[in-house]
Design a protein around this motif. Structure first.
Motif, short mmCIF file in Angstrom:
data_model
loop_
_atom_site.label_atom_id
_atom_site.label_comp_id
_atom_site.label_asym_id
_atom_site.label_seq_id
_atom_site.Cartn_x
_atom_site.Cartn_y
_atom_site.Cartn_z
N GLU A 37 24.49 -38.53 -8.71
CA GLU A 37 24.39 -38.10 -7.35
C GLU A 37 23.77 -36.54 -7.71
OE1 GLU A 37 27.66 -38.10 -4.49
OE2 GLU A 37 27.09 -40.18 -4.29
N LYS A 38 24.51 -35.87 -8.42
CA LYS A 38 24.18 -34.60 -8.71
C LYS A 38 22.99 -34.32 -9.39
CE LYS A 38 28.40 -33.44 -10.27
NZ LYS A 38 29.24 -32.82 -11.11
N HIS A 39 22.24 -35.17 -10.17
CA HIS A 39 21.11 -35.08 -11.02
C HIS A 39 20.21 -36.00 -10.30
CE1 HIS A 39 23.46 -32.53 -13.75
NE2 HIS A 39 24.23 -33.39 -13.53
N PRO A 40 19.38 -35.68 -9.50
CA PRO A 40 18.11 -36.48 -9.03
C PRO A 40 17.07 -36.67 -10.12
CG PRO A 40 18.36 -34.40 -7.74
CD PRO A 40 19.62 -34.51 -8.56
N GLU A 41 17.13 -35.73 -10.97
CA GLU A 41 15.97 -35.72 -12.06
C GLU A 41 16.05 -37.08 -12.84
OE1 GLU A 41 18.45 -33.81 -12.13
OE2 GLU A 41 19.35 -33.32 -14.32
N LEU A 42 17.27 -37.57 -12.83
CA LEU A 42 17.56 -38.81 -13.46
C LEU A 42 17.71 -40.28 -12.79
CD1 LEU A 42 20.63 -37.49 -15.67
CD2 LEU A 42 18.31 -37.80 -16.40
N HIS A 43 17.15 -40.01 -11.35
CA HIS A 43 17.17 -41.28 -10.59
C HIS A 43 16.16 -42.23 -10.84
CE1 HIS A 43 19.71 -39.28 -6.98
NE2 HIS A 43 20.26 -39.23 -8.61
N GLU A 44 14.99 -41.81 -11.75
CA GLU A 44 14.06 -42.77 -11.74
C GLU A 44 14.26 -43.65 -13.19
OE1 GLU A 44 10.43 -42.44 -10.56
OE2 GLU A 44 11.90 -42.09 -8.89
N ARG A 45 15.44 -43.08 -13.96
CA ARG A 45 15.72 -43.65 -15.29
C ARG A 45 16.35 -45.03 -15.03
NH1 ARG A 45 12.31 -41.38 -18.63
NH2 ARG A 45 12.55 -39.25 -18.82
N THR A 46 16.15 -45.79 -15.86
CA THR A 46 16.82 -47.11 -16.07
C THR A 46 18.29 -46.93 -16.43
OG1 THR A 46 15.92 -47.91 -18.05
CG2 THR A 46 14.97 -48.71 -16.06
N ALA A 47 19.13 -48.04 -16.31
CA ALA A 47 20.59 -47.64 -16.80
C ALA A 47 20.41 -47.83 -18.50
CB ALA A 47 21.33 -48.81 -16.36
N GLU A 48 19.46 -48.62 -18.87
CA GLU A 48 19.28 -48.87 -20.36
C GLU A 48 18.88 -47.52 -20.86
OE1 GLU A 48 18.12 -51.00 -18.16
OE2 GLU A 48 18.73 -52.99 -18.70
N TRP A 49 17.88 -46.93 -20.22
CA TRP A 49 17.25 -45.48 -20.86
C TRP A 49 18.35 -44.51 -20.86
CZ3 TRP A 49 16.98 -40.60 -19.94
CH2 TRP A 49 16.19 -39.79 -20.79
N LEU A 50 19.45 -44.46 -19.97
CA LEU A 50 20.12 -43.65 -19.90
C LEU A 50 21.30 -43.76 -20.91
CD1 LEU A 50 21.19 -43.63 -15.96
CD2 LEU A 50 20.21 -41.51 -17.31
N LEU A 51 21.60 -45.17 -21.37
CA LEU A 51 22.62 -45.61 -22.49
C LEU A 51 21.98 -44.92 -23.71
CD1 LEU A 51 25.28 -46.68 -22.71
CD2 LEU A 51 24.13 -48.61 -22.88
N CYS A 52 20.67 -45.53 -23.83
CA CYS A 52 20.16 -45.04 -25.25
C CYS A 52 19.57 -43.72 -25.49
CB CYS A 52 18.91 -46.06 -25.19
SG CYS A 52 19.76 -47.55 -25.59
N ASN A 53 19.73 -42.65 -24.40
CA ASN A 53 19.12 -41.33 -24.44
C ASN A 53 20.31 -40.49 -24.17
OD1 ASN A 53 16.07 -41.41 -25.33
ND2 ASN A 53 16.44 -43.17 -23.55
N LEU A 54 21.64 -40.62 -24.46
CA LEU A 54 22.86 -39.75 -23.99
C LEU A 54 22.36 -38.46 -24.21
CD1 LEU A 54 25.58 -42.20 -24.71
CD2 LEU A 54 24.81 -41.54 -22.50
N SER A 55 21.89 -38.19 -25.49
CA SER A 55 21.49 -36.52 -25.75
C SER A 55 20.79 -35.80 -24.71
CB SER A 55 20.84 -36.39 -27.01
OG SER A 55 19.90 -37.16 -27.03
N GLN A 56 20.05 -36.66 -23.76
CA GLN A 56 19.16 -35.81 -22.88
C GLN A 56 19.86 -35.88 -21.57
OE1 GLN A 56 15.10 -36.96 -22.99
NE2 GLN A 56 15.42 -38.01 -24.79
N VAL A 57 21.25 -36.33 -21.52
CA VAL A 57 21.96 -36.50 -19.92
C VAL A 57 22.87 -35.27 -20.17
CG1 VAL A 57 23.61 -37.85 -19.05
CG2 VAL A 57 21.93 -39.12 -20.27
#
Ligand code: MN3
Length: 203
Positions: A37-57
């Motif tokens: 919710e607090k990070h709209p810049e991530l809303h376009e990302r898939t759950a798979e992408w988020l999981l595999c790119n945790l260093s960018q979260v």
């Protein structure tokens, strides 16, 4: 849900499947959305992408994303691993050849997969993965919590959930019985489809 809650009876009972899907999996989705919710810049990302790119979260939500994106990705895959109509058959075609090459046969693969799931300590998942770098070599692996093989570059073909919430109401402490019974509902058509796809998929 892909099928009726009672559709996998008697191997997975209706109450377990209902709670697993509507409470556990749904909870991960709710918590994932809350963390984002607090990070709209991530809303376009898939759950798979988020999981595999945790260093960018961002640090403040990294742990929540790790657990809940993993919970969503793994459960979404897990439901597809089972089928009330085509479940319980056996692999065919090139997947059989690969199992013979890497495990000595289908029965040996199943036995090794059951042992890996049974011996895994705590909450996690047992997987059949395909090595994208190694000529498509098959391998059994386990992951803790909601970690996913793609986090380490392994492509998942098959997965079983060995968290207690997946089996405890019916099988109690007998995880081995759950793992053994589970073959009766495995959706090999989906596993074969993923195996054919394994060389092409990129997250
Ligand atoms: Mn689960």
């Amino acid at each position: 849900m892909l099928y009726d809650y009672a559709a996998l009876e008697p191997h997975i009972d209706k109450r377990t499947l209902t709670l697993h899907h509507d409470k556990h999996h749904a909870g991960y989705v709710t918590n994932l959305n809350a963390a984002l919710e607090k990070h709209p810049e991530l809303h376009e990302r898939t759950a798979e992408w988020l999981l595999c790119n945790l260093s960018q979260v961002p640090n403040d939500i990294r742990s929540a994303i790790h657990h809940n994106a993993g919970g969503h990705v793994n459960h979404s895959l897990f439901w597809q691993m089972m089928s009330p109509t085509t479940g319980g058959s056996a692999p065919t075609g090139l997947l059989v050849d690969a199992m013979n090459r890497d495990f000595g046969g289908f029965e040996q693969f199943k036995a090794s997969f059951e042992v890996a799931g049974e011996k895994f300590f705590g909450s996690g998942w047992v997987w059949l993965v395909c090595e994208q770098k190694n000529g498509g070599q098959l391998q059994i692996m386990t992951t803790a919590g909601h970690d996913h093989p793609m986090m380490k570059g392994h492509f998942p073909l098959l997965v079983n959930d060995v968290w207690e919430h997946a089996y405890y109401l019916k099988y109690e402490n007998r995880r081995a019985d759950y793992l053994h019974a589970w073959w009766s509902i495995v959706n090999w058509e989906e596993v074969i489809r993923r195996f054919k796809d394994s060389g092409l998929r990129q997250l």
